[in-house]
Motif scaffolding. Structure first.
Motif, mmCIF file in Angstrom:
data_model
loop_
_atom_site.group_PDB
_atom_site.id
_atom_site.type_symbol
_atom_site.label_atom_id
_atom_site.label_comp_id
_atom_site.label_asym_id
_atom_site.label_seq_id
_atom_site.Cartn_x
_atom_site.Cartn_y
_atom_site.Cartn_z
ATOM 1 N N SER A 115 -8.387 -4.875 -2.614
ATOM 2 C CA SER A 115 -7.481 -3.732 -2.504
ATOM 3 C C SER A 115 -6.864 -3.667 -1.105
ATOM 4 C CB SER A 115 -8.197 -2.424 -2.830
ATOM 5 O OG SER A 115 -9.181 -2.179 -1.857
ATOM 6 N N LEU A 116 -7.662 -4.072 -0.103
ATOM 7 C CA LEU A 116 -7.104 -4.118 1.267
ATOM 8 C C LEU A 116 -5.934 -5.088 1.314
ATOM 9 C CD1 LEU A 116 -10.174 -4.077 3.679
ATOM 10 C CD2 LEU A 116 -8.256 -2.487 3.659
ATOM 11 N N LYS A 117 -6.190 -6.276 0.723
ATOM 12 C CA LYS A 117 -5.115 -7.281 0.703
ATOM 13 C C LYS A 117 -3.891 -6.731 -0.013
ATOM 14 C CE LYS A 117 -7.300 -11.809 0.973
ATOM 15 N NZ LYS A 117 -7.813 -12.889 0.126
ATOM 16 N N ARG A 118 -4.178 -6.073 -1.185
ATOM 17 C CA ARG A 118 -3.066 -5.520 -1.956
ATOM 18 C C ARG A 118 -2.285 -4.523 -1.123
ATOM 19 N NH1 ARG A 118 -5.942 -5.717 -6.842
ATOM 20 N NH2 ARG A 118 -6.838 -3.675 -6.458
ATOM 21 N N ARG A 119 -3.051 -3.677 -0.402
ATOM 22 C CA ARG A 119 -2.388 -2.670 0.421
ATOM 23 C C ARG A 119 -1.512 -3.340 1.474
ATOM 24 N NH1 ARG A 119 -6.946 1.091 2.088
ATOM 25 N NH2 ARG A 119 -7.685 0.841 -0.037
ATOM 26 N N ASP A 120 -2.090 -4.383 2.085
ATOM 27 C CA ASP A 120 -1.314 -5.107 3.106
ATOM 28 C C ASP A 120 -0.038 -5.658 2.491
ATOM 29 O OD1 ASP A 120 -3.214 -4.522 4.849
ATOM 30 O OD2 ASP A 120 -4.048 -6.550 5.086
ATOM 31 N N ARG A 121 -0.230 -6.258 1.289
ATOM 32 C CA ARG A 121 0.937 -6.857 0.639
ATOM 33 C C ARG A 121 1.996 -5.798 0.329
ATOM 34 N NH1 ARG A 121 -1.740 -9.867 -3.710
ATOM 35 N NH2 ARG A 121 -3.017 -11.202 -2.413
ATOM 36 N N ALA A 122 1.534 -4.639 -0.182
ATOM 37 C CA ALA A 122 2.481 -3.560 -0.508
ATOM 38 C C ALA A 122 3.206 -3.116 0.759
ATOM 39 C CB ALA A 122 1.737 -2.382 -1.125
ATOM 40 N N GLY A 123 2.444 -2.997 1.840
ATOM 41 C CA GLY A 123 3.054 -2.596 3.123
ATOM 42 C C GLY A 123 4.101 -3.601 3.565
ATOM 43 N N GLU A 124 3.729 -4.907 3.441
ATOM 44 C CA GLU A 124 4.680 -5.965 3.822
ATOM 45 C C GLU A 124 5.946 -5.864 2.978
ATOM 46 O OE1 GLU A 124 3.049 -9.941 3.679
ATOM 47 O OE2 GLU A 124 1.323 -9.262 4.875
ATOM 48 N N LYS A 125 5.712 -5.652 1.676
ATOM 49 C CA LYS A 125 6.847 -5.582 0.749
ATOM 50 C C LYS A 125 7.783 -4.428 1.144
ATOM 51 C CE LYS A 125 7.736 -5.772 -4.217
ATOM 52 N NZ LYS A 125 7.199 -5.430 -5.529
ATOM 53 N N GLU A 126 7.159 -3.271 1.415
ATOM 54 C CA GLU A 126 7.961 -2.108 1.822
ATOM 55 C C GLU A 126 8.742 -2.398 3.089
ATOM 56 O OE1 GLU A 126 5.622 1.463 2.076
ATOM 57 O OE2 GLU A 126 5.111 1.321 -0.051
ATOM 58 N N ALA A 127 8.044 -3.031 4.048
ATOM 59 C CA ALA A 127 8.698 -3.352 5.326
ATOM 60 C C ALA A 127 9.874 -4.292 5.086
ATOM 61 C CB ALA A 127 7.700 -3.987 6.282
ATOM 62 N N LYS A 128 9.642 -5.302 4.186
ATOM 63 C CA LYS A 128 10.722 -6.247 3.882
ATOM 64 C C LYS A 128 11.907 -5.524 3.249
ATOM 65 C CE LYS A 128 8.513 -10.730 3.288
ATOM 66 N NZ LYS A 128 7.803 -11.561 2.301
ATOM 67 N N GLU A 129 11.573 -4.642 2.277
ATOM 68 C CA GLU A 129 12.641 -3.896 1.598
ATOM 69 C C GLU A 129 13.412 -3.048 2.592
ATOM 70 O OE1 GLU A 129 10.861 -1.724 -1.567
ATOM 71 O OE2 GLU A 129 10.658 -3.496 -2.843
ATOM 72 N N ALA A 130 12.665 -2.371 3.484
ATOM 73 C CA ALA A 130 13.325 -1.523 4.496
ATOM 74 C C ALA A 130 14.228 -2.368 5.374
ATOM 75 C CB ALA A 130 12.272 -0.809 5.339
ATOM 76 N N ALA A 131 13.721 -3.566 5.754
ATOM 77 C CA ALA A 131 14.523 -4.450 6.613
ATOM 78 C C ALA A 131 15.781 -4.904 5.872
ATOM 79 C CB ALA A 131 13.698 -5.656 7.025
#
Length: 451
Positions: free
Chosen positions: A32-48
């Protein structure tokens, strides 16, 4: 080597088989930690990505070239997009209004930054004169190029108050009656001369047509003449006409007709008009009025004088030396000529041989016929009503006629506009269909529930 493998294998198996709760919990929390990291990365990518796509537009109009630079596209691509997707004709140096800029930016998959509401408000302000509504981009004229132009007059009023007879009376003072031949069944526009100065009259077939034209960004008239019968006073359509003129931001001149009748009561008409905030001069207002009798032909000169006076106050000017732009007042098919469109030239001068676009049709001017239906003209300047021959299709009333650089562009633009109109219609048809289907189903559901 194989022996080593055999020794190692059971351990791996045992690891895999082990179902201790702790092991599973530990793994799932790690996952779940990894998933959270991935979701965060995804959000950051989308925001960028959104940030990369976001462009901020400065206030006020932009030229095509400036807009192309902001969205990092070639001006040619922007011009082509506007022509094929928006049905708008523009050159590189022409300025676009904010609503059109936003449409172009979004069309290229970018997002307009800044306060969203701000743009919505601006859209509404620019709605009527926006290039999106009119289908072409207007250049601002240099004040030095402007010359005086004749006023364009629309006659409005209640049914049976004598609009048509007043028009005919004005025409007969300057046109020889009983014209043989020519196209004068229902003249929608013509020009008369008063003391050597031309005045253009437009006969609107009812208010619906007038408001419809206005809504399409085609504000054709400079002054509205409100015809009120002296024996009848202000009626419903008289009030509607006053509203029309107000919305169009056009001055009124009141023509009190049928003053020759015994039952005429001019003062009552004036007092009736005050209820609609129409104050005539003699009551201390600014509205010019004239007492006329279309039947007897009296008071017409006074009315025309008042029109010229009002036109002087309005200071009407146009540039006659640019590509022509006009508004189609009505179009019909004439025997031997094809489509003939009565067009009021707004600015510029239209000449025989010009290529043009009008709404979803295009063509080349084969002939220009004056509104008497006979006189052939070589050219027509601002405020001149003229019958244009040479359309490939039939334009609609209120379409903007604009001279185009060449036939291919005119044809492409007309086709794009026709396609855009079709898509809009089918989209609205589908949404209506879905709504009606939805309402049927919800209605059925309600019935079943009741039972």
């Amino acid at each position: 080597g194989r022996g080593d493998y055999a020794k190692r294998r059971p351990q791996r198996q045992s690891l895999r088989v082990s179902t201790g709760k702790r092991g599973r919990a530990g793994r799932s929390s790690r996952g779940s930690l990894k998933r959270r990291d991935r979701a965060g990365e995804k959000e950051a990518k989308e925001a960028a990505a959104i940030e990369r796509r976001t462009v901020s537009l400065p206030d006020g109009p932009l030229t095509v070239a400036e807009l192309a630079e902001i969205i990092d596209e070639k001006p040619v691509a922007v011009i082509k997009f506007m022509m094929t997707n928006l049905g708008v004709m523009a050159a590189m140096t022409q300025s676009l209004d904010p609503a059109t800029c936003v449409a172009v930016v979004e069309g290229f998959g970018k997002i307009v930054g800044g306060d969203e509401d701000e743009y919505d408000d601006e859209d509404e302000d620019y709605d009527e004169d926006s290039a999106l509504a009119v289908g072409t981009v207007f250049d601002e004229d240099d004040p030095e190029d402007l010359v005086e132009r004749p006023p364009v007059i629309t006659i409005m009023g209640h049914v049976d108050h004598g609009k048509t007879s007043l028009l005919d009376a004005i025409r007969s003072t300057s046109v020889v009656s009983g014209e043989a031949g020519g196209i004068t069944q229902a003249i929608s526009a013509y020009q008369v001369k008063h003391n050597g100065a031309p005045i253009t009259f437009i006969d609107t077939p009812g208010h619906a047509a007038f408001t419809d034209m206005r809504e399409r960004g085609a504000n054709i008239t400079d002054i509205v003449i409100l015809v009120v019968a002296a024996d009848d006073g202000v009626m419903q359509q008289t009030a509607d006409s006053i509203v029309c003129a107000r919305q169009a931001g056009v001055p009124l001149i009141v023509a009190i007709n049928k003053c020759d009748l015994e039952t005429a009561d001019v003062n009552r008409v004036k007092s009736d008009l005050t209820q609609y905030d129409v104050l005539t001069e003699d009551l201390g207002g600014e509205v010019l009025f004239s007492e006329v009798s279309a039947k007897q032909g009296t008071g017409l000169d006074d009315l025309l004088d008042k029109i010229m006076l009002q036109a002087e106050v309005e200071d009407l000017k146009a540039n006659p030396d640019c590509d022509a732009q006009g508004i189609v007042i009505e179009a019909r098919v004439e025997k031997g000529l094809g489509t003939v469109a009565t067009t009021l030239i707004k600015r510029g001068t239209v000449r025989v041989g010009d290529v043009f676009v009008a709404g979803a049709t295009s063509g080349k001017v084969r002939a220009l016929i004056a509104t008497d239906g006979k006189t052939r003209l070589k050219e027509a300047g601002p405020s001149t009503p003229v019958n244009v021959v040479g359309f490939e299709g039939i334009p609609e009333a209120g379409d903007m006629l604009v001279v185009a650089p060449d036939e291919q562009m005119a044809r492409e633009l007309a086709e794009s506009r026709a396609r855009i109109a079709r898509e809009r219609e089918s989209a609205s048809y589908q949404s209506n269909l879905l709504q009606s289907v939805g309402s049927i189903f919800s209605g059925e559901a309600m019935k079943e529930r009741r039972e």
